[in-house]
Design a protein around this motif. Structure first.
Motif, PDB file in Angstrom:
ATOM      1  N   ALA A 107       0.842  -1.191   0.000  1.00 31.88           N
ATOM      2  CA  ALA A 107       0.000   0.000   0.000  1.00 31.88           C
ATOM      3  C   ALA A 107       0.876   1.239   0.000  1.00 31.88           C
ATOM      4  CB  ALA A 107      -0.926   0.020   1.221  1.00 31.88           C
ATOM      5  N   ALA A 108       0.417   2.261  -0.700  1.00 34.59           N
ATOM      6  CA  ALA A 108       1.090   3.559  -0.710  1.00 34.59           C
ATOM      7  C   ALA A 108       0.021   4.646  -0.599  1.00 34.59           C
ATOM      8  CB  ALA A 108       1.903   3.744  -1.989  1.00 34.59           C
ATOM      9  N   VAL A 109       0.294   5.647   0.218  1.00 41.94           N
ATOM     10  CA  VAL A 109      -0.632   6.774   0.371  1.00 41.94           C
ATOM     11  C   VAL A 109       0.143   8.079   0.276  1.00 41.94           C
ATOM     12  CG1 VAL A 109      -2.262   5.473   1.799  1.00 41.94           C
ATOM     13  CG2 VAL A 109      -0.448   6.803   2.887  1.00 41.94           C
ATOM     14  N   TRP A 110      -0.570   9.112  -0.129  1.00 40.74           N
ATOM     15  CA  TRP A 110      -0.029  10.464  -0.175  1.00 40.74           C
ATOM     16  C   TRP A 110      -1.038  11.369   0.516  1.00 40.74           C
ATOM     17  CZ3 TRP A 110       0.245   6.798  -3.876  1.00 40.74           C
ATOM     18  CH2 TRP A 110       1.506   6.468  -4.366  1.00 40.74           C
ATOM     19  N   LEU A 111      -0.593  12.079   1.576  1.00 40.80           N
ATOM     20  CA  LEU A 111      -1.481  12.888   2.391  1.00 40.80           C
ATOM     21  C   LEU A 111      -1.311  14.368   2.090  1.00 40.80           C
ATOM     22  CD1 LEU A 111      -1.157  11.192   5.913  1.00 40.80           C
ATOM     23  CD2 LEU A 111      -2.764  10.673   4.058  1.00 40.80           C
ATOM     24  N   ALA A 112      -2.417  15.095   2.146  1.00 43.89           N
ATOM     25  CA  ALA A 112      -2.398  16.552   2.022  1.00 43.89           C
ATOM     26  C   ALA A 112      -1.990  17.171   3.351  1.00 43.89           C
ATOM     27  CB  ALA A 112      -3.776  17.049   1.603  1.00 43.89           C
ATOM     28  N   ALA A 113      -1.780  18.485   3.339  1.00 45.72           N
ATOM     29  CA  ALA A 113      -1.380  19.180   4.558  1.00 45.72           C
ATOM     30  C   ALA A 113      -2.428  19.067   5.662  1.00 45.72           C
ATOM     31  CB  ALA A 113      -1.107  20.651   4.242  1.00 45.72           C
ATOM     32  N   ASP A 114      -3.703  18.942   5.294  1.00 51.34           N
ATOM     33  CA  ASP A 114      -4.757  18.816   6.300  1.00 51.34           C
ATOM     34  C   ASP A 114      -4.973  17.366   6.745  1.00 51.34           C
ATOM     35  OD1 ASP A 114      -5.947  17.680   4.089  1.00 51.34           O
ATOM     36  OD2 ASP A 114      -7.651  19.055   4.009  1.00 51.34           O
ATOM     37  N   GLY A 115      -4.127  16.444   6.248  1.00 56.81           N
ATOM     38  CA  GLY A 115      -4.203  15.063   6.696  1.00 56.81           C
ATOM     39  C   GLY A 115      -5.100  14.166   5.885  1.00 56.81           C
ATOM     40  N   THR A 116      -5.825  14.715   4.917  1.00 58.24           N
ATOM     41  CA  THR A 116      -6.683  13.875   4.080  1.00 58.24           C
ATOM     42  C   THR A 116      -5.852  13.187   2.999  1.00 58.24           C
ATOM     43  OG1 THR A 116      -7.188  15.753   2.646  1.00 58.24           O
ATOM     44  CG2 THR A 116      -8.719  15.291   4.466  1.00 58.24           C
ATOM     45  N   ILE A 117      -6.435  12.164   2.408  1.00 55.26           N
ATOM     46  CA  ILE A 117      -5.722  11.354   1.421  1.00 55.26           C
ATOM     47  C   ILE A 117      -5.809  12.004   0.036  1.00 55.26           C
ATOM     48  CG2 ILE A 117      -5.636   9.109   0.273  1.00 55.26           C
ATOM     49  CD1 ILE A 117      -6.821   7.896   2.827  1.00 55.26           C
ATOM     50  N   VAL A 118      -4.661  12.377  -0.497  1.00 52.71           N
ATOM     51  CA  VAL A 118      -4.593  12.886  -1.865  1.00 52.71           C
ATOM     52  C   VAL A 118      -4.708  11.735  -2.850  1.00 52.71           C
ATOM     53  CG1 VAL A 118      -3.150  14.078  -3.559  1.00 52.71           C
ATOM     54  CG2 VAL A 118      -3.207  14.863  -1.182  1.00 52.71           C
ATOM     55  N   ASP A 119      -4.000  10.658  -2.558  1.00 51.26           N
ATOM     56  CA  ASP A 119      -4.047   9.476  -3.428  1.00 51.26           C
ATOM     57  C   ASP A 119      -3.651   8.265  -2.599  1.00 51.26           C
ATOM     58  OD1 ASP A 119      -4.436   7.963  -5.672  1.00 51.26           O
ATOM     59  OD2 ASP A 119      -2.608   8.599  -6.700  1.00 51.26           O
ATOM     60  N   ALA A 120      -4.108   7.106  -3.028  1.00 50.95           N
ATOM     61  CA  ALA A 120      -3.752   5.842  -2.372  1.00 50.95           C
ATOM     62  C   ALA A 120      -3.779   4.738  -3.410  1.00 50.95           C
ATOM     63  CB  ALA A 120      -4.734   5.539  -1.242  1.00 50.95           C
TER      64      ALA A 120
END
Length: 290
Positions: free
Chosen positions: A201-214
């Protein structure tokens, strides 16, 4: 005694030399680097080739790990051991070291290569799942030049890739984006064995902690290494929490296509796909936050 059929052997001195040999010899030739998958198949007469082209002399040309701002570029002849021991690669993509730790044994890791693993296209192959998870691009070179394909385009079917008879995989490119975390888990019957099920699994988080992509990639649960776009679509914009992981795990379980065999039942493998997806997403988010 199991021995391969007679074949001719030649050592390539450059990538262009190897391509020239492939162009001249066609489908009767195969490249060999580590040989841990090809040679056993030849001994069993499941694969018969008139020519083997040894590309180990090309390690200086194709054995590298280059960490750039926008991507990581890995030569196709980079050994498993080199991937395992690279601290820079582990810092950029922790999933690589975790996968390499559970691949086979030191003998295989000392000789086997990233390109060989991908070109074998075994549905249970660990690094295929890793590269699918990281949205890798594969650089293929032939007499007509270079072309770049996605992992989805690269794996055509079980043990079949987009690399032509006169082409060679030369490089794997992994895009880098901020807020990244990744993880890998594998269930196996014994250490170094093929996976019962594995998940990356790979995730990328935005500055507010939400998921930009996974992205989630599974191995050993179907005829191909399995990427699951529905998980990516479901998680984008979400707050990463147990509810999100549970939903992703359920999607993984129903989206894969395992079969009952000596490693486990279809039901058990779907359960593992669910559980390992949750675990790897949870770990990847923790690493992205840190």
């Amino acid at each position: 005694m199991q021995v391969p059929a007679p074949f001719e052997y030649e050592r390539a001195t450059t990538v262009d030399h190897a391509i020239g040999l492939l162009e001249r010899l066609g489908s009767s030739a195969r490249l060999v680097a580590g040989g841990h998958s090809l040679l056993p198949m030849m001994k069993l007469r499941l694969a018969n080739f008139e020519y083997l082209i040894d590309i180990n002399p090309l390690h200086d040309e194709l054995g590298y790990i280059k960490i750039n701002d926008d991507d990581v570029r890995i030569g196709a002849l980079t050994r498993h051991r080199e991937l395992l021991e690279s601290d820079e690669l582990a810092a950029a993509f922790p999933i690589f070291r975790e996968a390499e730790r559970v691949i086979a044994d030191p003998v295989v890791r000392n000789r086997g290569t990233l390109g060989g693993s991908l070109c074998q296209a075994d549905p249970s192959e660990d690094l295929s799942a890793v590269c699918t998870t990281l949205d890798a691009r594969c650089v293929i070179r032939g007499p007509r030049g270079e072309r770049v394909v996605t992992m989805e385009e690269f794996h055509v079917g079980p043990y079949e890739t987009a690399v032509g008879d006169d082409e060679i995989l030369v490089e794997i490119r992994l895009p880098r984006r901020p807020g990244h975390g990744s993880a890998y888990e594998k269930v196996e019957r014994r250490a170094g064995d093929w996976a019962v099920v594995s998940a990356g699994a790979a995730v990328w988080l935005a500055a507010d902690g939400t998921i930009v992509d996974a992205r989630v990639g599974l191995a050993a649960v179907g005829p191909n290494t399995t990427g699951i776009p529905e998980i990516s679509d479901t998680l984008r914009g979400r707050v990463p929490d147990e509810s999100a992981y549970e939903q992703a795990g359920a999607i993984a379980a129903r989206s894969c296509d395992p079969v009952t065999d000596q490693r486990g039942s279809e039901e058990y493998k779907r359960h593992l796909a669910d559980e390992l997806t949750r675990r790897t997403l949870r770990t990847a988010v923790e690493r992205a936050r840190s």
